[in-house]
Design a protein around this motif. Structure first.
Motif, PDB file in Angstrom:
ATOM      1  N   GLY A   1       0.814  -1.181   0.000  1.00  0.00           N
ATOM      2  CA  GLY A   1       0.000   0.000   0.000  1.00  0.00           C
ATOM      3  C   GLY A   1       0.854   1.240   0.000  1.00  0.00           C
ATOM      4  N   CYS A  14      -4.235   5.162   1.909  1.00  0.00           N
ATOM      5  CA  CYS A  14      -4.472   4.858   0.507  1.00  0.00           C
ATOM      6  C   CYS A  14      -3.625   3.688   0.053  1.00  0.00           C
ATOM      7  N   GLN A  16      -4.109  -0.183  -2.637  1.00  0.00           N
ATOM      8  CA  GLN A  16      -4.984  -0.916  -3.538  1.00  0.00           C
ATOM      9  C   GLN A  16      -6.217  -1.416  -2.804  1.00  0.00           C
ATOM     10  N   GLY A  52     -11.801   1.257  -4.490  1.00  0.00           N
ATOM     11  CA  GLY A  52     -10.832   0.580  -5.342  1.00  0.00           C
ATOM     12  C   GLY A  52     -11.095  -0.910  -5.373  1.00  0.00           C
ATOM     13  N   ASP A 157      -6.331   1.550  -7.543  1.00  0.00           N
ATOM     14  CA  ASP A 157      -6.278   2.293  -6.293  1.00  0.00           C
ATOM     15  C   ASP A 157      -6.954   3.644  -6.491  1.00  0.00           C
TER      16      ASP A 157
END
Length: 168
Positions: A1, A14, A16, A52, A157
């Protein structure tokens, strides 16, 4: 990530298959993406969750993504025409796999296409994004809930798919 990022005034982790969130203010003429730059006390506040979905495998969704989908009043599924029908079908399959909230409605819409007659590339893309935003607004307006929670499934993402963030 990835590390934390900022969207719509909120810090998000934030990576995937995570969720980005944005507030939308609704006015009599429709829904406007608006951050905190203006106030209207009578306006409805809607939340848009960009969920996402990674490569489209439901096994790769995070718990945060599944909670966002199940907490949504509506889930928007774009249709990109016959030659890309599998993209909408994958989104439907993900919803069928992870949705447990029977009150969540799925709203499908036809995604506008770029007008190749516009010679300037930047103008063509901006006009296309505006058309997509208008279609989203119409789909979001289809829910009578004044403070609706709206989810849109995004490939990869949501913090990196800048087109969607720009439109939102």
């Amino acid at each position: 990530g990835h590390g934390p990022c900022r969207l719509g005034g909120a810090w998000l982790a934030c990576g995937q298959a995570l969720v980005a969130r944005k507030h939308l203010k609704s006015f009599p003429g429709g829904v406007t993406a608006a951050g905190d730059s203006f106030e209207n006390p009578g306006a409805d506040m809607k939340e848009l969750f960009l969920v996402g979905i990674g490569t489209g495998n439901p096994e790769h969704l995070t718990l945060q993504a599944i909670r966002a989908l199940n907490g949504a009043d509506i889930i928007l599924i774009p249709r990109k025409g016959e030659d890309k029908a599998e993209l909408a079908e994958t989104r439907r399959m993900i919803c069928a796999e992870v949705l447990t909230n029977s009150a969540t409605r799925i709203v499908e819409f036809d995604l506008p296409v770029r007008d190749e007659a516009t010679p300037d590339y930047v103008q063509r893309v901006e006009a296309w994004h505006d058309a997509i935003a208008a279609v989203w607004a119409a789909a979001i307006a289809s829910t009578p809930a004044p403070n609706a929670r709206v989810a849109l499934l995004v490939w990869g993402d949501p913090s990196l798919y800048d087109s969607t963030l720009r439109i939102a």
